[in-house]
Design a protein around this motif. Sequence first.
Motif, PDB file in Angstrom:
ATOM      1  N   LEU A 189       0.832  -1.202   0.000  1.00 51.09           N
ATOM      2  CA  LEU A 189       0.000   0.000   0.000  1.00 51.09           C
ATOM      3  C   LEU A 189       0.866   1.251   0.000  1.00 51.09           C
ATOM      4  O   LEU A 189       0.513   2.250  -0.630  1.00 51.09           O
ATOM      5  CB  LEU A 189      -0.913   0.005   1.227  1.00 51.09           C
ATOM      6  N   ALA A 191       3.876   1.421  -1.307  1.00 53.36           N
ATOM      7  CA  ALA A 191       4.427   1.509  -2.659  1.00 53.36           C
ATOM      8  C   ALA A 191       3.388   2.106  -3.598  1.00 53.36           C
ATOM      9  O   ALA A 191       3.686   2.999  -4.396  1.00 53.36           O
ATOM     10  CB  ALA A 191       4.858   0.125  -3.130  1.00 53.36           C
ATOM     11  N   ALA A 192       2.135   1.641  -3.486  1.00 49.64           N
ATOM     12  CA  ALA A 192       1.063   2.167  -4.327  1.00 49.64           C
ATOM     13  C   ALA A 192       0.874   3.652  -4.063  1.00 49.64           C
ATOM     14  O   ALA A 192       0.710   4.444  -4.996  1.00 49.64           O
ATOM     15  CB  ALA A 192      -0.233   1.405  -4.067  1.00 49.64           C
ATOM     16  N   ALA A 193       0.916   4.044  -2.804  1.00 45.16           N
ATOM     17  CA  ALA A 193       0.731   5.454  -2.461  1.00 45.16           C
ATOM     18  C   ALA A 193       1.840   6.298  -3.077  1.00 45.16           C
ATOM     19  O   ALA A 193       1.584   7.389  -3.593  1.00 45.16           O
ATOM     20  CB  ALA A 193       0.706   5.627  -0.945  1.00 45.16           C
ATOM     21  N   GLN A 194       3.059   5.781  -3.048  1.00 42.05           N
ATOM     22  CA  GLN A 194       4.172   6.524  -3.644  1.00 42.05           C
ATOM     23  C   GLN A 194       3.963   6.711  -5.141  1.00 42.05           C
ATOM     24  O   GLN A 194       4.147   7.792  -5.673  1.00 42.05           O
ATOM     25  CB  GLN A 194       5.483   5.760  -3.430  1.00 42.05           C
ATOM     26  N   VAL A 195       3.575   5.610  -5.813  1.00 41.62           N
ATOM     27  CA  VAL A 195       3.365   5.693  -7.259  1.00 41.62           C
ATOM     28  C   VAL A 195       2.178   6.603  -7.557  1.00 41.62           C
ATOM     29  O   VAL A 195       2.174   7.350  -8.535  1.00 41.62           O
ATOM     30  CB  VAL A 195       3.146   4.282  -7.851  1.00 41.62           C
ATOM     31  N   ASP A 196       1.159   6.566  -6.694  1.00 40.96           N
ATOM     32  CA  ASP A 196      -0.030   7.383  -6.918  1.00 40.96           C
ATOM     33  C   ASP A 196       0.214   8.861  -6.649  1.00 40.96           C
ATOM     34  O   ASP A 196      -0.685   9.676  -6.837  1.00 40.96           O
ATOM     35  CB  ASP A 196      -1.187   6.894  -6.034  1.00 40.96           C
ATOM     36  N   GLY A 197       1.369   9.200  -6.155  1.00 33.06           N
ATOM     37  CA  GLY A 197       1.677  10.622  -6.017  1.00 33.06           C
ATOM     38  C   GLY A 197       1.770  11.135  -4.597  1.00 33.06           C
ATOM     39  O   GLY A 197       1.808  12.340  -4.393  1.00 33.06           O
ATOM     40  N   ALA A 198       1.773  10.246  -3.611  1.00 35.72           N
ATOM     41  CA  ALA A 198       1.954  10.696  -2.233  1.00 35.72           C
ATOM     42  C   ALA A 198       3.440  10.962  -2.022  1.00 35.72           C
ATOM     43  O   ALA A 198       4.212  10.055  -1.769  1.00 35.72           O
ATOM     44  CB  ALA A 198       1.442   9.653  -1.252  1.00 35.72           C
ATOM     45  N   ARG A 199       3.827  12.218  -2.169  1.00 33.49           N
ATOM     46  CA  ARG A 199       5.251  12.559  -2.152  1.00 33.49           C
ATOM     47  C   ARG A 199       5.842  12.529  -0.760  1.00 33.49           C
ATOM     48  O   ARG A 199       6.884  11.962  -0.517  1.00 33.49           O
ATOM     49  CB  ARG A 199       5.441  13.958  -2.723  1.00 33.49           C
ATOM     50  N   ASP A 203       1.838  12.837   3.556  1.00 30.79           N
ATOM     51  CA  ASP A 203       0.813  12.404   2.595  1.00 30.79           C
ATOM     52  C   ASP A 203       0.538  10.915   2.745  1.00 30.79           C
ATOM     53  O   ASP A 203      -0.610  10.470   2.728  1.00 30.79           O
ATOM     54  CB  ASP A 203       1.289  12.655   1.152  1.00 30.79           C
ATOM     55  N   LEU A 207      -2.865   9.038   3.799  1.00 28.64           N
ATOM     56  CA  LEU A 207      -3.533   8.173   2.821  1.00 28.64           C
ATOM     57  C   LEU A 207      -3.573   6.717   3.289  1.00 28.64           C
ATOM     58  O   LEU A 207      -4.538   6.009   3.031  1.00 28.64           O
ATOM     59  CB  LEU A 207      -2.814   8.277   1.472  1.00 28.64           C
TER      60      LEU A 207
ATOM     61  N   ILE B  52      10.251   2.715  -6.475  1.00 23.12           N
ATOM     62  CA  ILE B  52      10.011   2.288  -5.098  1.00 23.12           C
ATOM     63  C   ILE B  52      11.308   1.750  -4.497  1.00 23.12           C
ATOM     64  O   ILE B  52      11.536   1.811  -3.310  1.00 23.12           O
ATOM     65  CB  ILE B  52       8.917   1.205  -5.071  1.00 23.12           C
ATOM     66  N   PRO B  72       8.991   8.218  -7.059  1.00 26.49           N
ATOM     67  CA  PRO B  72       7.964   7.555  -7.864  1.00 26.49           C
ATOM     68  C   PRO B  72       6.894   8.512  -8.375  1.00 26.49           C
ATOM     69  O   PRO B  72       6.450   8.412  -9.520  1.00 26.49           O
ATOM     70  CB  PRO B  72       7.340   6.539  -6.902  1.00 26.49           C
ATOM     71  N   ALA B  73       6.503   9.474  -7.527  1.00 25.40           N
ATOM     72  CA  ALA B  73       5.404  10.359  -7.892  1.00 25.40           C
ATOM     73  C   ALA B  73       5.723  11.170  -9.139  1.00 25.40           C
ATOM     74  O   ALA B  73       4.829  11.577  -9.872  1.00 25.40           O
ATOM     75  CB  ALA B  73       5.093  11.298  -6.721  1.00 25.40           C
ATOM     76  N   PHE B  81      -0.397  -3.745  -8.863  1.00 27.63           N
ATOM     77  CA  PHE B  81       0.315  -4.659  -7.980  1.00 27.63           C
ATOM     78  C   PHE B  81      -0.350  -6.030  -7.959  1.00 27.63           C
ATOM     79  O   PHE B  81      -1.543  -6.164  -8.197  1.00 27.63           O
ATOM     80  CB  PHE B  81       0.340  -4.101  -6.559  1.00 27.63           C
ATOM     81  N   ALA B  85      -3.274  -3.813  -4.024  1.00 29.08           N
ATOM     82  CA  ALA B  85      -2.929  -2.651  -3.197  1.00 29.08           C
ATOM     83  C   ALA B  85      -3.985  -1.556  -3.276  1.00 29.08           C
ATOM     84  O   ALA B  85      -3.673  -0.393  -3.490  1.00 29.08           O
ATOM     85  CB  ALA B  85      -1.551  -2.103  -3.584  1.00 29.08           C
ATOM     86  N   TYR B  87      -6.800   0.870  -1.503  1.00 24.42           N
ATOM     87  CA  TYR B  87      -6.949   1.446  -0.161  1.00 24.42           C
ATOM     88  C   TYR B  87      -8.266   0.954   0.424  1.00 24.42           C
ATOM     89  O   TYR B  87      -9.336   1.290  -0.090  1.00 24.42           O
ATOM     90  CB  TYR B  87      -6.913   2.972  -0.238  1.00 24.42           C
ATOM     91  N   HIS B  89     -10.064   1.610   2.964  1.00 22.82           N
ATOM     92  CA  HIS B  89     -11.033   2.523   3.577  1.00 22.82           C
ATOM     93  C   HIS B  89     -11.708   3.413   2.554  1.00 22.82           C
ATOM     94  O   HIS B  89     -12.626   4.146   2.893  1.00 22.82           O
ATOM     95  CB  HIS B  89     -10.335   3.380   4.629  1.00 22.82           C
ATOM     96  N   PRO B  99      -4.812   8.895  -7.608  1.00 24.32           N
ATOM     97  CA  PRO B  99      -3.681   9.447  -8.367  1.00 24.32           C
ATOM     98  C   PRO B  99      -3.952  10.854  -8.882  1.00 24.32           C
ATOM     99  O   PRO B  99      -3.026  11.657  -8.997  1.00 24.32           O
ATOM    100  CB  PRO B  99      -3.525   8.467  -9.531  1.00 24.32           C
ATOM    101  N   MET B 102      -4.087  13.331  -5.615  1.00 29.22           N
ATOM    102  CA  MET B 102      -2.775  13.587  -5.032  1.00 29.22           C
ATOM    103  C   MET B 102      -1.999  14.599  -5.859  1.00 29.22           C
ATOM    104  O   MET B 102      -1.145  15.311  -5.349  1.00 29.22           O
ATOM    105  CB  MET B 102      -1.958  12.296  -4.944  1.00 29.22           C
ATOM    106  N   ARG B 103      -2.257  14.649  -7.150  1.00 30.22           N
ATOM    107  CA  ARG B 103      -1.486  15.536  -8.009  1.00 30.22           C
ATOM    108  C   ARG B 103      -2.133  16.893  -8.194  1.00 30.22           C
ATOM    109  O   ARG B 103      -1.456  17.893  -8.325  1.00 30.22           O
ATOM    110  CB  ARG B 103      -1.296  14.877  -9.382  1.00 30.22           C
TER     111      ARG B 103
END
Lengths: 296, 378
Positions: A189, A191-199, A203, A207, B52, B72-73, B81, B85, B87, B89, B99, B102-103
Amino acid sequence: MRQRSQLAGEAIAGALMTLPAGIAYLLLLLLPTLATVLLAFSDYELGAPVLGWIGLDNFREMLADRGFGVSVRNTLIYVGLVTPASILGGLGLALLVEAGARGRALFRAVFFLPVVSLTVAMAAAWQYLLHPTIGPVNAALRAMGLGTPFWLSSSDTVLLSLAAIGTWESIGFNMVLFMAGLTAIPRELYAAAQVDGARSAFDRFRLVTWPLLGPTTLFVLTISMIRSLRVFDTVAVLTQGGPNKASEVLLFTMYQQGFTYLRLGYSAAITLVFLAVVLALMWVQTRVLDRRVHYA
Amino acid sequence: MAGITITGIGKRFGATVVLRDVSLTVEPGEFVALVGPSGCGKTTLMRIIAGIETADSGDITIGGRAVTRLPPAERDVAMVFQSYALYPHLTVRENIAVPLAMRRLSAVQRLPVLGGLLPGARARRRAIASEVERAAAPLGLAPLLDRRPMELSGGQRQRVALARAIVRRPAAFLMDEPLSNLDAALRVQTRREIVEIHRAAGVATLYVTHDQAEALTMADKVAVMMDGALLQISSPEAIYADPASLQVATFIGSPRINMLAATADAEGRVDVAGLPVGLRAQAHSALTLALRPEALRLAQEGLPVIAEHLEFLGDGLLLHARHAPDGAAVIARLEPEAREKVQPGAALRLGFAPERALLFGADGKRVAARADARLVTA
């Protein structure tokens, strides 16, 4: 036919096996609780030959008693200080220890130590630490040129001091609970957050960590509230509810009424109020909040 | 140049070398499958491309930008994945929106209620909502948008993960064994869906799998990886029919390719246990002759084998046999009509066309061979 007798046999065996636990529960929990409930409606005093039923008089007295009001107020302030401090502190420590590369076991042990040590003995240590003249805390303050409060003997600071000790006592417990909760969060999760843009780390905390810790946080919240509501040892050892009732808390009032003034009926009534508050808290946990933190 | 280019990627965990000098290019719009046995380093490579994990050496370019040192961002990739992966909640709608949110939204604008009241936030949120619906609709997620991941089946979760990847229109897709948690029937169906999504998006896609069937059926190009090194990068057809090494030949194809010890004499004539097989190669004392099971057929002349047992496949038969001279296991895929002729224990001959045989040297590398017109055997 044979099947039915087999089933009945199984049921009997099952009942027999739960019997010891059942008896223990009955004798140690259910009957004393029932006795307390009954006593709460009586004027029984320890050693008295008779007991009179006085209905709600105990509760009426409680409402009119200013001392009891102060006790409730102090308890609420104490809970209001210790619960957030020990939860935020525990969470912060857990995040720091988990993020660290080494020494995880050491830090866990260090912060957990207060939980397993005897509160009464630790209270003596705190008494020395917070002593107005010879205590290291005030020595340090003096060295920095700051004021030196009478931590445990001034009505302005006594609750704060007790709350600090209470926080110190339960922060490690909360930390261990949060650490367990953190290890249950899937790494992917993040890793996914990082790829999704949680810098930023914040963040990702918002998330992933915070929402996924929901069930843990709820449990820690309930446990912390109940634990701090039960504060007694430090008060009994350090302040005796003083100065001038400034640190009088619910369980200490109950203890005094029951075992100093021997008014067991009144003491039982206070216990009943305490029990009601604890049950209400647990009800809120299971019914209201549980639904919002489990994502099934 | 867009797409993904990696050059000279190396990675070690302590003393273990995980990746050695890996270079690979995924052209824009191309679908490359990275296939290899478990633990060969393919997932590590993918995580390095996503950012990552960091590589010890080498460079990565995505969509024409050098991203080796970017988080990564900022790499403009989306990843699917193995565990999805998602979320737990958040609802499906919110998961797909992450995505974008977040941006495009600031930390304050992302606040649940208050964030919506800030200037500019409402318009952006509306734009995000419509893009989420556009990404979800083709995947059949429209009726599920307000559910949570726990309420979805494995296949549905998989599609949410795909929607979350495509919603942002990244420069590259990375997919890490996305089908391995699905049951067999769903896997075949989702295989096609992923290829369709890839075609519609036209984005460079790197797809990691340990399943060679997935790699062969889905990809434009297959990259075979073993022990942290890329062994061969070619079209699925070439990987299967023209493998560069014995390792690739044995990894790709099921049942496994047959292998027989062979030699080439001074004149270059190749024979297996004294039997000339109609091939010429450079003189070599320890060769391996490899034959796909479907290259073998029952014949009057050819490799002498003893039949051991038969597997009926419906459209064919698998004959498990032993090569008579040295006892090597041989599997042949035969027509179903051959059933009466191949009783267990029977001595048979298996023939093959010389041009379908593959020769490998002692080092496992391919050895050039040509069919020998003067020899008439097999």
